[in-house]
Design a protein around this motif. Structure first.
Motif, short mmCIF file in Angstrom:
data_model
loop_
_atom_site.label_atom_id
_atom_site.label_comp_id
_atom_site.label_asym_id
_atom_site.label_seq_id
_atom_site.Cartn_x
_atom_site.Cartn_y
_atom_site.Cartn_z
N PRO A 1 0.83 -1.22 0.00
CA PRO A 1 0.00 0.00 0.00
C PRO A 1 0.86 1.27 0.00
CG PRO A 1 -0.79 -1.58 1.61
CD PRO A 1 0.52 -2.11 1.13
N GLU B 1 -16.05 1.39 -3.00
CA GLU B 1 -15.48 0.51 -1.99
C GLU B 1 -14.25 -0.20 -2.56
OE1 GLU B 1 -17.05 -2.83 1.24
OE2 GLU B 1 -18.29 -2.25 -0.49
N ASP B 2 -13.24 -0.39 -1.75
CA ASP B 2 -11.97 -0.95 -2.21
C ASP B 2 -12.12 -2.42 -2.56
OD1 ASP B 2 -9.36 -1.45 -2.81
OD2 ASP B 2 -8.61 -1.30 -0.74
N ASP B 3 -11.89 -2.75 -3.84
CA ASP B 3 -11.97 -4.14 -4.30
C ASP B 3 -10.83 -4.99 -3.74
OD1 ASP B 3 -14.30 -3.98 -5.85
OD2 ASP B 3 -13.19 -3.17 -7.56
N LYS C 1 -3.12 3.08 -3.58
CA LYS C 1 -4.10 3.29 -2.52
C LYS C 1 -5.47 3.54 -3.15
CE LYS C 1 -2.52 8.11 -2.05
NZ LYS C 1 -1.97 9.11 -1.10
N PRO C 2 -6.54 3.18 -2.45
CA PRO C 2 -7.88 3.17 -3.04
C PRO C 2 -8.29 4.48 -3.71
CG PRO C 2 -7.92 2.10 -0.91
CD PRO C 2 -6.55 2.69 -1.06
N ARG D 1 -9.59 -5.16 -0.72
CA ARG D 1 -9.57 -5.31 0.73
C ARG D 1 -9.49 -6.77 1.17
NH1 ARG D 1 -14.47 -4.55 -1.19
NH2 ARG D 1 -16.28 -5.67 -0.35
N ASN D 2 -9.95 -7.71 0.34
CA ASN D 2 -9.98 -9.12 0.75
C ASN D 2 -9.02 -10.00 -0.04
OD1 ASN D 2 -12.04 -8.73 2.69
ND2 ASN D 2 -13.59 -8.72 1.06
N GLN E 1 -9.94 3.55 -7.13
CA GLN E 1 -11.34 3.16 -6.95
C GLN E 1 -12.33 4.30 -7.24
OE1 GLN E 1 -11.02 -0.42 -6.93
NE2 GLN E 1 -12.96 -0.02 -5.97
#
Length: 503
Positions: free
Chosen positions: A276, A306-308, A297-298, A310-311, A302
């Motif tokens: 990041p 919402e940040d894709d 960074k988002p 994150r997972n 983005q």
């Protein structure tokens, strides 16, 4: 046979005077209309020295108006004002560089639809050079790819219409059409004595931006065909699917023949593999908003959504990677390859990329039209300019035996922007322009070009770059189906580039 031309010195004085009065009225009207529409003080301009002039050049506008009026009065057939103005705008923009263009209402709509991954046509990324349409890259699983069109092919005729003399928008209109209709292309290709004639059936092109597969346990493959609005989320899905059965030992990211696309998508793709807040790319141009730095960074990829990312599985940040590139890898592809190379996050393998290191901005105009103009150059995290140079792979591997290294690239396009960090750039641009302006002939580099490997052969034993990549990661190379497809271990196909400091 009598000709309709403006009066000359031998024309009777009355006729000449009448024509001049008409021309004067038309000239005054056009100039006044332009100045009123733009709200520019014409007479204040005259009082300013040339070096201090900040508005439009009045004398040049008068010349434009004279040409406009001469065509209206004397051209063999009537021409609508709108067509003349549109042609003038188109010529003004398209002569800036190979990537700037005027978009009429239809072209602007198609551009907007294309970024969403669906449009009508043949599935081919094209560019215009000195009046000719050249294939940048066919899009996978489209009529163009299935017909065997390749990077560097020169389209010389569309149906019965010669391409020479058409604008890029006019050519694209002829290439596109209703689904299930046919179009015949006449192609000039290196190594063929006669033009190649192919008939393609148009389709609704739905571009699958990201494709992936598990090569064998622990080794994944991801191919990005184009950078679109859906690319980031599609890549995240691909990564999660590949990690379903456990950590990866190696990953191949294939960017070959990817013509680019959206800048934020390139930043997001880079962010998948980088820590990041790492700098991904910077842009620099004359306008203040053209100077920008984009980080992993988002907020930089983005656009408020919402940040894709994150997972994502943690291992994706460190898994050994090889990025595949070739002469059809351009723009956004080069941003990703350059960022991962600068941070030594991945080994870049293949051949030198296209070299499109410039950013285009679409500026909407009245009437649902727009202009797409080059507003900045972009730079890798270490400050390298890719413009007219491209990304040089860490490991050079030819696509096919005996393939030429000097295929069509940005530096071969007439009017291309120079690489301001390349000390030889000032000499290279005039030579490219000169070579491309010889009666419409191709440049010497185009004549030497060898078509690359067909997309259908990617990840097979014929794919020398893929074979070398999977070997370097520690996986098992594919087995050739026949002796002609085998890659000999003794072939001098691989050139390891010595490590050198980034300038």
């Amino acid at each position: 046979m009598p000709s309709q031309i403006p009066p000359t010195d031998s024309t009777p004085k009355q006729a000449k005077a009448k024509w001049m009065r008409t021309a004067s009225v038309g000239l005054a009207g056009v100039v006044a209309g332009i100045l009123i529409a733009l709200q520019l003080p014409a007479f204040a301009e005259k009082a300013s020295p040339p070096s201090q002039t900040t508005g439009l050049p009045i004398q040049d506008l008068r010349t434009f108006a004279e040409v406009f009026n001469a065509i209206k009065q004397g051209y063999v057939e009537p021409v609508e004002d709108k067509k003349l103005i549109n042609n003038a705008i188109s010529g003004m923009v398209s002569n800036l560089d190979p990537h700037s263009t005027y978009l009429d209402a239809e072209a602007f709509k198609e551009l907007q639809v294309g970024t969403h991954g669906e449009f009508g046509g043949l599935g081919i990324e094209v560019g215009m050079e000195d009046g000719f349409v050249k294939v940048i890259a066919p899009i996978e699983d489209t009529p163009a790819a299935r017909a065997g069109l390749k990077t560097g092919d020169l389209i010389v005729k569309i149906d019965d219409t010669a391409v020479k003399g058409l604008t890029l928008n006019e050519a694209v209109k002829k290439l596109r059409g209703k689904p299930k209709t046919q179009v015949t292309l006449t192609i000039a290709r290196k190594g063929m004595n006669k033009p190649l004639v192919v008939t393609l059936t148009r389709e609704v092109i739905k571009v699958q931006s990201v494709k992936f597969k598990m090569l064998e346990p622990g080794y994944g493959y991801v191919r990005i065909t184009q950078f679109q609005e859906t690319t980031i989320s599609a890549l995240v899905n691909a990564v999660n699917q590949l990690y379903k059965n456990g950590p990866l030992k190696g990953l191949i990211l294939d960017l070959r023949n990817d013509p680019g696309g959206l800048l934020n998508a390139a930043v997001g793709v880079s962010a998948v593999f980088l820590p990041p807040d790492d700098l991904v790319v910077s842009t620099d141009g004359r306008a203040p908003d053209a100077k920008h730095k984009f980080y992993a960074k988002p907020e930089d990829y983005q656009h408020g959504r919402e940040d894709d990312l994150r997972n994502l599985p943690a291992g994706i940040k460190t898994v050994p990677m090889i990025v595949l590139v070739n002469g059809g890898s351009a723009s956004a592809s080069e941003i990703v390859a350059g960022a991962l190379q600068d941070y030594k996050r991945a080994t870049v393998l293949g051949t030198q990329t296209f070299g499109k290191g410039s950013v285009q901005t679409v500026l909407p105009l009245p009437g649902n039209t727009a202009i797409k103009i080059t507003t900045a150059r972009y730079y890798t995290p270490k400050g390298r300019s890719i413009q007219a140079k491209g990304i040089e792979p860490d490991v050079e591997v030819e696509e096919t035996p005996g393939a030429k290294k000097n295929g069509l690239r940005e530096a071969d396009l007439g009017g291309h922007l120079v690489n301001e960090k390349d000390k030889d750039a000032k000499d290279s641009k005039p030579e490219a322009d000169k070579a491309n302006n010889k009666n419409g002939k191709n440049s010497a580099k185009d004549d030497d070009m060898e078509p690359g490997l067909a997309i259908a052969d990617y990840t097979t034993a014929k794919d020398r770059q893929f074979v070398e990549a999977i070997k370097r990661l520690g996986g098992t190379p594919p087995v050739a189906a026949n002796k002609d497809a085998k890659v000999s271990a003794n072939e001098p196909a691989v050139t390891e580039k010595p490590a050198k400091p980034v300038q």
